[in-house]
Structure formats: structure tokens, C-alpha cells
Design a protein around this motif. Structure first.
Motif, PDB file in Angstrom:
ATOM      1  N   SER A  34       0.867  -1.178   0.000  1.00  8.83           N
ATOM      2  CA  SER A  34       0.000   0.000   0.000  1.00  8.83           C
ATOM      3  C   SER A  34       0.904   1.227   0.000  1.00  8.83           C
ATOM      4  O   SER A  34       1.692   1.432   0.929  1.00  8.83           O
ATOM      5  CB  SER A  34      -0.914   0.002   1.228  1.00  8.83           C
ATOM      6  OG  SER A  34      -1.813  -1.083   1.171  1.00  8.83           O
ATOM      7  N   VAL A  35       0.790   2.018  -1.046  1.00  9.95           N
ATOM      8  CA  VAL A  35       1.713   3.129  -1.277  1.00  9.95           C
ATOM      9  C   VAL A  35       1.421   4.284  -0.329  1.00  9.95           C
ATOM     10  O   VAL A  35       0.261   4.645  -0.105  1.00  9.95           O
ATOM     11  CB  VAL A  35       1.616   3.599  -2.739  1.00  9.95           C
ATOM     12  CG1 VAL A  35       2.574   4.744  -3.016  1.00  9.95           C
ATOM     13  CG2 VAL A  35       1.902   2.434  -3.686  1.00  9.95           C
ATOM     14  N   GLY A  36       2.461   4.870   0.234  1.00  8.45           N
ATOM     15  CA  GLY A  36       2.292   6.019   1.110  1.00  8.45           C
ATOM     16  C   GLY A  36       1.699   7.209   0.376  1.00  8.45           C
ATOM     17  O   GLY A  36       1.867   7.356  -0.840  1.00  8.45           O
ATOM     18  N   GLY A  37       0.994   8.052   1.099  1.00 10.80           N
ATOM     19  CA  GLY A  37       0.338   9.208   0.500  1.00 10.80           C
ATOM     20  C   GLY A  37       1.311  10.254   0.000  1.00 10.80           C
ATOM     21  O   GLY A  37       2.420  10.409   0.526  1.00 10.80           O
ATOM     22  N   GLY A  38       0.912  10.972  -1.040  1.00 12.35           N
ATOM     23  CA  GLY A  38       1.750  12.037  -1.586  1.00 12.35           C
ATOM     24  C   GLY A  38       1.789  13.257  -0.680  1.00 12.35           C
ATOM     25  O   GLY A  38       0.842  13.531   0.055  1.00 12.35           O
ATOM     26  N   GLY A  39       2.896  13.974  -0.721  1.00 10.17           N
ATOM     27  CA  GLY A  39       3.007  15.215   0.038  1.00 10.17           C
ATOM     28  C   GLY A  39       2.237  16.336  -0.634  1.00 10.17           C
ATOM     29  O   GLY A  39       2.061  16.345  -1.854  1.00 10.17           O
ATOM     30  N   GLY A  40       1.766  17.271   0.141  1.00  5.90           N
ATOM     31  CA  GLY A  40       1.013  18.391  -0.408  1.00  5.90           C
ATOM     32  C   GLY A  40       1.873  19.632  -0.588  1.00  5.90           C
ATOM     33  O   GLY A  40       3.077  19.626  -0.357  1.00  5.90           O
ATOM     34  N   GLY A  41       1.241  20.708  -1.027  1.00  8.77           N
ATOM     35  CA  GLY A  41       1.916  21.996  -1.130  1.00  8.77           C
ATOM     36  C   GLY A  41       3.003  22.016  -2.171  1.00  8.77           C
ATOM     37  O   GLY A  41       2.794  21.654  -3.323  1.00  8.77           O
TER      38      GLY A  41
END
Length: 202
Positions: A34-41
């Protein structure tokens, strides 16, 4: 399979910041990742299990999610007429894509015996306003953005939840933290909440 050791890793949530957020790390059980979430901003790692939202101050575009895991991040209204009117895009959720300011919805599961929603996208900030609250541990949800001069919250870590017939005994190896619930309806549920190691059954 009884007697087989399965490699297990609980991914950590991404770290928020004043400008750049880091991507979450992957959770792994055996051959399932399960792939980690992308960073924002302003993150250079916007893509992930769910995509990070677009920032309101430059045209980075939102991040894209991973098929069957999460949705895309939301678009900002960049550029707004003034700095205070520039709204960011919310992070993608497991259920729906992010929108302007609002994170995408998560997905409810009752694998543990009661309904729990995980994988909710983090909310974006409205211009200079907003505070960056962090997501709860083991939810896989996104942290909330902050205003232009603030610091965004951290993403929630993952969890690995295993449901299996109650005739089996699950051994949680060194390096992992987890619990096993009492049998219910002919099944046991083991929840791994931290670490890297192996899990086996007998």
C-alpha cells in the motif's frame, strides 16, 4: 500458509512543514504494498497512494493517486487575485478525489468488527488562514494544510489488519507492535500498528 513467515512493514505518515511536506512511506504485507500518501503543497513527491493537493502559490498541479488505493489530489484556484485569496487543493482520499480546500473522503471497513473510516484526505488552507492539524496514527489519513506562514500537519501512519480462521495462532515477530482480538464469528483479527518484521501462523 501455516509455517510461512510474511514480511511486514507499517508505513509512517508523511511529515508536514512550512512549505514542503514529505511523502508517506509504504506499508507492506508479503507481496501486497500500500503506497504512502503524496506530500502536499510545494512537495516534490505529490504522487502517492492518494495524491497531494496543489498549493495555492505556484502551478505545481495536484498529485495523482494509485489505482485501487487512492484518488488524485485537488486543484487550487491559483493564482487568486491576492495572496489572501489563494486557496489550495485538498489531498486525495481513498474514496474520492480532493477538491478546492477540502480533502477527499475515506473508505469505511468493518474488518475489526466495527466500522472505521480510514484514508481521508487532508484539508487545504484558505490563503493565510488555517491551522495544520495532524492525522491520527494508523488511519492512513492526510494532515491538514496551514496558511501561507504556518506549518502543515503530519499524515497518519498506516496499519496492517489480518483476519483469519480462529483455529490458527498468529505470531507477531520482533520489531513489530500489534494485538490480536478474541475470536468472533469464527475469526481472529490481528492488527499491526508499528514497525518492520515478520508475521507467521500455526
Amino acid at each position: 500458509v501455516a509455517g510461512t513467515s510474511y514480511t511486514t512493514t507499517v508505513g509512517g505518515g508523511g511529515t508536514g512543514g512550512s512549505n514542503v511536506a514529505t511523502k508517506g512511506s509504504d506499508s507492506v504485507f508479503s507481496t501486497v504494498t500500500s503506497v504512502g500518501g503524496g506530500g502536499g503543497g510545494f512537495s516534490a513527491n505529490l504522487n502517492g497512494g492518494s495524491g497531494g493537493g496543489e498549493n495555492g502559490y505556484s502551478s505545481s498541479g495536484p498529485g495523482t493517486g494509485t489505482a485501487n488505493q487512492g484518488r488524485n489530489g485537488g486543484n487550487s484556484n491559483n493564482p487568486g487575485p491576492t495572496q489572501g485569496d489563494r486557496n489550495g487543493g485538498g489531498g486525495g482520499g481513498a474514496g474520492t478525489a480532493g477538491g478546492l480546500l477540502t480533502g477527499g473522503s475515506g473508505v469505511s471497513s468493518s474488518i475489526t468488527g466495527s466500522a472505521v473510516t480510514r484514508g481521508v484526505g487532508g484539508n487545504a488552507a484558505n490563503g493565510n488562514a488555517g491551522s495544520g492539524g495532524s492525522a491520527s496514527a494508523n488511519t492512513g489519513s492526510g494532515g491538514n494544510a496551514a496558511g501561507f506562514s504556518g506549518s502543515g500537519g503530519n499524515g497518519g501512519s498506516g496499519a496492517i489488519i489480518l483476519k483469519y480462521p480462529d483455529a490458527y495462532v498468529c505470531t507477531i515477530g520482533a520489531g513489530l507492535t500489534g494485538t490480536t482480538a478474541a475470536p468472533a464469528g469464527g475469526s481472529k483479527v490481528t492488527t499491526i500498528t508499528l514497525g518492520t518484521g515478520t508475521v507467521s501462523f500455526a
